[in-house]
Write an enzyme that holds these catalytic residues in place. Structure first.
Site, PDB file in Angstrom:
ATOM      1  N   GLU A 110      -0.750  -1.932   5.128  1.00  0.00           N
ATOM      2  CA  GLU A 110       0.115  -1.905   6.322  1.00  0.00           C
ATOM      3  C   GLU A 110      -0.041  -0.584   7.067  1.00  0.00           C
ATOM      4  OE1 GLU A 110       2.900  -1.263   9.154  1.00  0.00           O
ATOM      5  OE2 GLU A 110       2.999  -0.053   7.339  1.00  0.00           O
ATOM      6  N   ASP A 120       0.806  -1.228   0.000  1.00  0.00           N
ATOM      7  CA  ASP A 120       0.000   0.000   0.000  1.00  0.00           C
ATOM      8  C   ASP A 120       0.836   1.274   0.000  1.00  0.00           C
ATOM      9  OD1 ASP A 120       0.680  -0.931   2.632  1.00  0.00           O
ATOM     10  OD2 ASP A 120      -0.699   0.532   3.509  1.00  0.00           O
TER      11      ASP A 120
HETATM   12 NI    NI Z   1       6.360   1.096   5.702  1.00  0.00          NI
END
Ligand code: NI
Length: 400
Positions: free
Chosen positions: A145, A87
């Protein structure tokens, strides 16, 4: 240097143009957490083209896994998981490179573009080395994340089973670490990050008649001050913790006392007992002060990522591998980091190691920190990250 190591280096040289091209493609097309559809599609295509088996998609919305089965007879039959996060961040890129983000307000400002392309490279290198290991490598590409906890969702959806995973490895590029160096740390290395909200419920009124009110701003200020004593007076001074109030929202007129004040903050810690203590004491102190001052408090505690805790044995193994590749002087024990990382969820369940690969190059002007609009990755560091990861995975699969 063994023949295998030399072969690995030359294989990496060969695939580097492709790895860099993929990284730049991901960089130009950043996608936020749980929206990594195009990224996941390219990952899936690459895995299929290189011959990775049992490719599964749509895990935690956009997550992808695939298997590489070793062909070496005998030997231990372990399953080793290697993870990359995919991401990007809601940041508008300010770099002037020709692979700059093509999407306004979205940017790979943490290097997850590099992680994704490096893991594709690691997959290719391991496929070419199937006769060097028994057991199975599970490649895992994870969404979200940056706050979404994609790792936790993937675990809930079963990625540590079928086949059951024995060991987990991950790495992060590091803007603070020069290219050619690796940092890692046994035990706790990154913090647990939890959030809280304190709603102070007073009674509003005219700013000239404070005696007729219960002033939530005055009470909230006392709470903010008192919270500072948790770390100073209640946490064991040999342990680390942070209590930060990052938002204090109350009122909008100079002559009006509002009804309520809202405080929001973040808590960081490494030790589970310290984590429990600070989360509980923030609430107790807020409630106690408010009741002494005739107000009420609603306390909300929202647990976030747990601390990232590396297995000492696996970390020693990765350290040994990295020292063989880079020389002992280029492998260091990292400082504790108060930032958080959701690879912690994998390490809660299985032993393994999360390490940091240097991608700083001051001569090229690549020195801005993570999450900065000018963050970038010195791409030759990616070659080192792949070399360390492939070597560590091979060693893990060959160790009894
Ligand atoms: Ni990172």
């Amino acid at each position: 240097m063994s023949a295998t190591t030399r072969d690995l280096k030359s294989d990496i040289d060969e695939i580097m143009p492709g790895v860099i091209a993929d990284r730049r493609y991901f960089h130009q097309h950043p996608e936020l957490g749980f929206q990594e559809f195009e990224t996941a599609k390219l990952v899936q295509e690459r895995l299929a083209a290189m011959g990775v088996e049992d490719i599964r998609t749509g895990i935690a919305v956009t997550g992808v896994t695939g298997l590489i089965k070793g062909a070496k007879p005998g030997g231990p039959d372990k399953v080793v998981l290697v993870r990359a996060d995919m991401d990007a961040l809601p940041i508008h890129e300010e770099n002037k490179v020709d692979y700059v983000s093509t999407i306004d307000g979205k940017m790979h400002a943490c290097g997850h573009d590099a992680h994704t392309s490096m893991l594709l490279g690691v997959g290719r290198l391991l496929l070419d080395r199937r006769d060097e290991f028994s057991g199975t490598v599970k490649l895992l590409f994870q969404p979200a994340e940056e706050g979404g906890g994609g790792a936790r969702v993937m675990i809930e959806e079963g990625v540590l089973e079928d086949p059951p995973v024995d060991l987990v490895f991950g790495q992060h590029v590091a803007a603070e670490v020069p290219v050619g160096q690796v940092e890692l740390r046994p035990g706790a290395c990154m913090a647990a990050a939890d959030r809280f909200e304190i709603l102070v419920k007073g009674r509003g009124g005219h700013g000239a008649q404070p005696h007729l009110t219960v002033d939530p701003i005055a009470i909230g200020s006392q709470i903010v001050s008192a919270l500072q004593t948790i770390v100073a007076r209640e946490v064991d001074p040999t342990k680390q913790a942070v209590v930060t109030v990052g938002a204090f929202l109350a009122g909008d007129a100079p002559n009006v006392i509002p009804d309520t004040a809202t405080l929001r903050g973040t808590l960081r810690s490494f030790d589970p007992e310290v984590r429990e203590l600070i989360g509980r004491r923030v609430g107790e102190i807020a409630v106690g002060i408010a009741s002494a001052m005739r107000a009420e408090v609603e306390y909300t505690y929202a647990p976030g990522y747990p601390a990232t805790i590396n297995d000492p044995e696996q970390t020693a193994m990765v350290r040994e591998v990295a020292e063989e590749i880079l020389g002992a002087e280029n492998v260091r024990e990292g400082e504790l980091m108060m930032g958080a990382e959701d690879f912690s969820y994998f390490l809660e369940k299985k032993p393994g190691c999360f390490f940091f690969t240097g991608t700083r190059d001051e001569e090229k002007g690549i020195s801005w920190g993570h999450h900065h609009p000018r963050f970038d990755v010195a791409e030759d560091g990616m070659a080192i990250g792949m070399e360390v990861m492939v070597s560590a995975v091979l060693r893990a699969l060959n160790e009894e």
